[in-house]
Design a protein around this motif. Structure first.
Motif, PDB file in Angstrom:
ATOM      1  N   ASP A 149       0.843  -1.191   0.000  1.00 33.09           N
ATOM      2  CA  ASP A 149       0.000   0.000   0.000  1.00 33.09           C
ATOM      3  C   ASP A 149       0.882   1.245   0.000  1.00 33.09           C
ATOM      4  OD1 ASP A 149       0.606   0.822   2.689  1.00 33.09           O
ATOM      5  OD2 ASP A 149      -0.889  -0.560   3.465  1.00 33.09           O
TER       6      ASP A 149
ATOM      7  N   HIS B 195      -4.109   3.703   2.589  1.00 37.45           N
ATOM      8  CA  HIS B 195      -3.973   2.292   2.969  1.00 37.45           C
ATOM      9  C   HIS B 195      -4.686   1.396   1.960  1.00 37.45           C
ATOM     10  CE1 HIS B 195      -2.144   2.708   6.979  1.00 37.45           C
ATOM     11  NE2 HIS B 195      -2.846   3.814   7.068  1.00 37.45           N
TER      12      HIS B 195
ATOM     13  N   LEU C 129      -2.887   0.261  -3.608  1.00 37.11           N
ATOM     14  CA  LEU C 129      -1.680  -0.548  -3.691  1.00 37.11           C
ATOM     15  C   LEU C 129      -0.964  -0.307  -5.010  1.00 37.11           C
ATOM     16  CD1 LEU C 129      -3.086  -4.069  -2.604  1.00 37.11           C
ATOM     17  CD2 LEU C 129      -2.491  -2.135  -1.131  1.00 37.11           C
TER      18      LEU C 129
END
Length: 233
Positions: A132, A170, A173
């Motif tokens: 992430d 978060h 990715l």
């Protein structure tokens, strides 16, 4: 997509991705007995990473957060199967993937009725060799091109009128070939109008500022314009 449904449970699964018995794949013990658990991650609960025939999967049991989650950890009021959190996320991921947005492929989803409530599980694709943005930016900065790719994926998602209600760094990715992915669509939905899109982006921008203070990530406010350029392209 295949469906198994009776009075007590509903299971959606992709028969092209799942060769194991659909009724058993939501039990971590099943994977343990087959020695196919390849890792885990801790969040509200444990996400188990498992090895399927051709891809790696992430098995997640839905749990509540916040104060209410301490009282009722994993039960939700049942209306229809299609509105359960697992089935809804499965269907949304299917549409996004089919339309070219880089999201994990949904493998199987289950909702189990318990009285007037239900419990839910989702087995989805684990993106291989991906980190992430928080993990990446703690060690290095991103290029302008990478930020632009992030913006392009968000724009694809927004063009389908999908509101990612927890869009933060978060949940974005980048894999080893610099492909950008968006994950965690629990409680996300399709939404009419346009105003919420700016709010989505503002939430994402706040998450950059938050992690600069919390984890000292390598990000400057000037980097935001690269992302916006990709979004507007």
């Amino acid at each position: 997509m295949q469906i198994i449904q009776d009075k007590q449970q509903c299971i959606y699964f992709d028969e092209n991705l799942l060769t194991e018995p659909a009724e058993q794949v939501f039990d971590a013990d099943y994977w343990q007995q087959k020695q196919k658990i390849i890792g885990s991650a801790q969040g509200r609960g444990t996400t188990w990473f498992v090895q399927l025939a051709n891809i790696e999967g992430a098995l997640r049991h839905y749990r509540r957060g916040g104060l209410f989650g301490k009282l009722i950890s994993d039960s939700y009021f049942l209306t229809t199967w299609q509105k359960t959190r697992s089935i809804a996320e499965f269907q949304l991921l299917t549409e996004l993937h089919n339309c070219g947005v880089h999201v994990p492929r949904p493998i199987a989803a289950r909702a189990v009725k318990i009285g007037l409530t239900y419990q839910a599980d989702l087995l989805s694709e684990k993106i291989p060799d991906a980190q992430d943005l928080v993990d990446i930016l703690q060690t290095k900065s991103l290029s302008a091109e990478q930020y632009q790719e992030v913006g392009k994926q968000i724009k694809k998602m927004h063009s389908l009128q999908v509101n990612h209600t927890d869009l933060n760094i978060h949940n974005i990715l980048i894999d080893k070939v610099s492909k950008v992915w968006i994950i965690d669509f629990d409680k996300c939905c399709k939404q009419t109008g346009e105003n919420w899109k700016a709010a989505n982006l503002a939430r994402l921008k706040r998450s950059f500022f938050k992690e600069v203070k919390k984890r000292h990530i390598q990000w400057n406010e000037s980097d935001w314009q690269y992302l916006v350029t990709g979004y507007q392209a």
